[in-house]
Design a protein around this motif. Sequence first.
Motif, PDB file in Angstrom:
ATOM      1  N   THR A 162      19.964  -5.918 -49.714  1.00 44.97           N
ATOM      2  CA  THR A 162      19.846  -7.319 -49.316  1.00 44.97           C
ATOM      3  C   THR A 162      18.883  -7.423 -48.146  1.00 44.97           C
ATOM      4  O   THR A 162      18.554  -6.426 -47.507  1.00 44.97           O
ATOM      5  N   SER A 163      18.464  -8.628 -47.853  1.00 41.48           N
ATOM      6  CA  SER A 163      17.510  -8.815 -46.761  1.00 41.48           C
ATOM      7  C   SER A 163      18.199  -9.085 -45.418  1.00 41.48           C
ATOM      8  O   SER A 163      17.548  -9.091 -44.389  1.00 41.48           O
ATOM      9  N   THR A 164      19.525  -9.316 -45.423  1.00 43.29           N
ATOM     10  CA  THR A 164      20.262  -9.508 -44.177  1.00 43.29           C
ATOM     11  C   THR A 164      21.533  -8.662 -44.184  1.00 43.29           C
ATOM     12  O   THR A 164      22.027  -8.278 -45.244  1.00 43.29           O
TER      13      THR A 164
ATOM     14  N   ILE B 210      24.289 -11.237 -37.328  1.00 44.23           N
ATOM     15  CA  ILE B 210      23.510 -11.176 -38.560  1.00 44.23           C
ATOM     16  C   ILE B 210      22.096 -10.741 -38.193  1.00 44.23           C
ATOM     17  O   ILE B 210      21.501 -11.286 -37.262  1.00 44.23           O
ATOM     18  N   SER B 211      21.569  -9.765 -38.930  1.00 39.82           N
ATOM     19  CA  SER B 211      20.231  -9.275 -38.655  1.00 39.82           C
ATOM     20  C   SER B 211      19.470  -9.058 -39.960  1.00 39.82           C
ATOM     21  O   SER B 211      20.069  -8.912 -41.025  1.00 39.82           O
ATOM     22  N   THR B 212      18.178  -9.004 -39.858  1.00 38.04           N
ATOM     23  CA  THR B 212      17.300  -8.787 -41.006  1.00 38.04           C
ATOM     24  C   THR B 212      17.231  -7.300 -41.328  1.00 38.04           C
ATOM     25  O   THR B 212      17.193  -6.466 -40.436  1.00 38.04           O
ATOM     26  N   VAL B 213      17.204  -6.989 -42.624  1.00 38.88           N
ATOM     27  CA  VAL B 213      17.057  -5.607 -43.082  1.00 38.88           C
ATOM     28  C   VAL B 213      15.708  -5.488 -43.772  1.00 38.88           C
ATOM     29  O   VAL B 213      15.408  -6.233 -44.697  1.00 38.88           O
TER      30      VAL B 213
ATOM     31  N   TYR C  30      19.373  -0.200 -35.232  1.00 34.34           N
ATOM     32  CA  TYR C  30      19.912  -1.272 -34.403  1.00 34.34           C
ATOM     33  C   TYR C  30      20.632  -0.635 -33.218  1.00 34.34           C
ATOM     34  O   TYR C  30      21.466   0.246 -33.391  1.00 34.34           O
TER      35      TYR C  30
ATOM     36  N   ASN D 174      16.308   1.155 -40.790  1.00 34.07           N
ATOM     37  CA  ASN D 174      16.393   0.150 -39.738  1.00 34.07           C
ATOM     38  C   ASN D 174      17.313   0.701 -38.650  1.00 34.07           C
ATOM     39  O   ASN D 174      18.421   1.144 -38.947  1.00 34.07           O
TER      40      ASN D 174
ATOM     41  N   ILE E 129      25.416  -8.202 -41.926  1.00 35.92           N
ATOM     42  CA  ILE E 129      26.329  -8.623 -40.868  1.00 35.92           C
ATOM     43  C   ILE E 129      26.899  -7.357 -40.252  1.00 35.92           C
ATOM     44  O   ILE E 129      27.548  -6.558 -40.924  1.00 35.92           O
TER      45      ILE E 129
END
Length: 144
Positions: free
Chosen positions: A54-56, A87-90, A97, A95, A58
Motif C-alpha cells: 500500500t502507499s500508506t 499515518i505515513s507514506t510508504v 522511520y 522505508n 499506520i
Amino acid sequence: MPLTRTTTRYIIRTIGISLIVLIVGGYAVWRSLDYVRGPEITIFEPTQYATLATSTVIIRGDTQRINELFFNGTPIAINEDGAFGIISTVFSGINIYTFMAQDSFGRKTSTEIRIVGTVDLPAPAPTPVSKPEIRISTTSESMI
C-alpha cells in the motif's frame, strides 16, 4: 536470657519498626525505578521489515515515562496512556522511520522501524509545457 514481658515487648517493637522501615524503603525504591529506567518506546504495528503493498501505513505504538515524542524530527501527540498512532507514506523499497522520545530529565531514547514497500507509486502526470507565443508585429510608418 529468660523471656520476660519486657524483653518480649522490646522484640515486638524492634520487629515492628524494622518492618515499617523496610516497607517504606521498599516502596520508595519501587517508585523511583521509573525515574531510573528512563523513557521507553514500543512499536506494535507494523512489525520490523514488514512488506506492504500500500502507499500508506499506520504506525501504532506505546511510550512510557516521556514528555515529548518525535517522528522523523517532527513532534507528534500521544494520549494520556502514552499510546500513539501516525499515518505515513510508504515508498517502494526500504522505508526507515525514526521515533525519538525525551523525558522530564532530558534523557533521550530512539527507535527505528524499517518497512519494505512493494508498490510503485504512479509517476506524477507531466504537465504540458506551453510553447511561448511569438508575435511578429510589423509597423509601417511613413516619414513625411
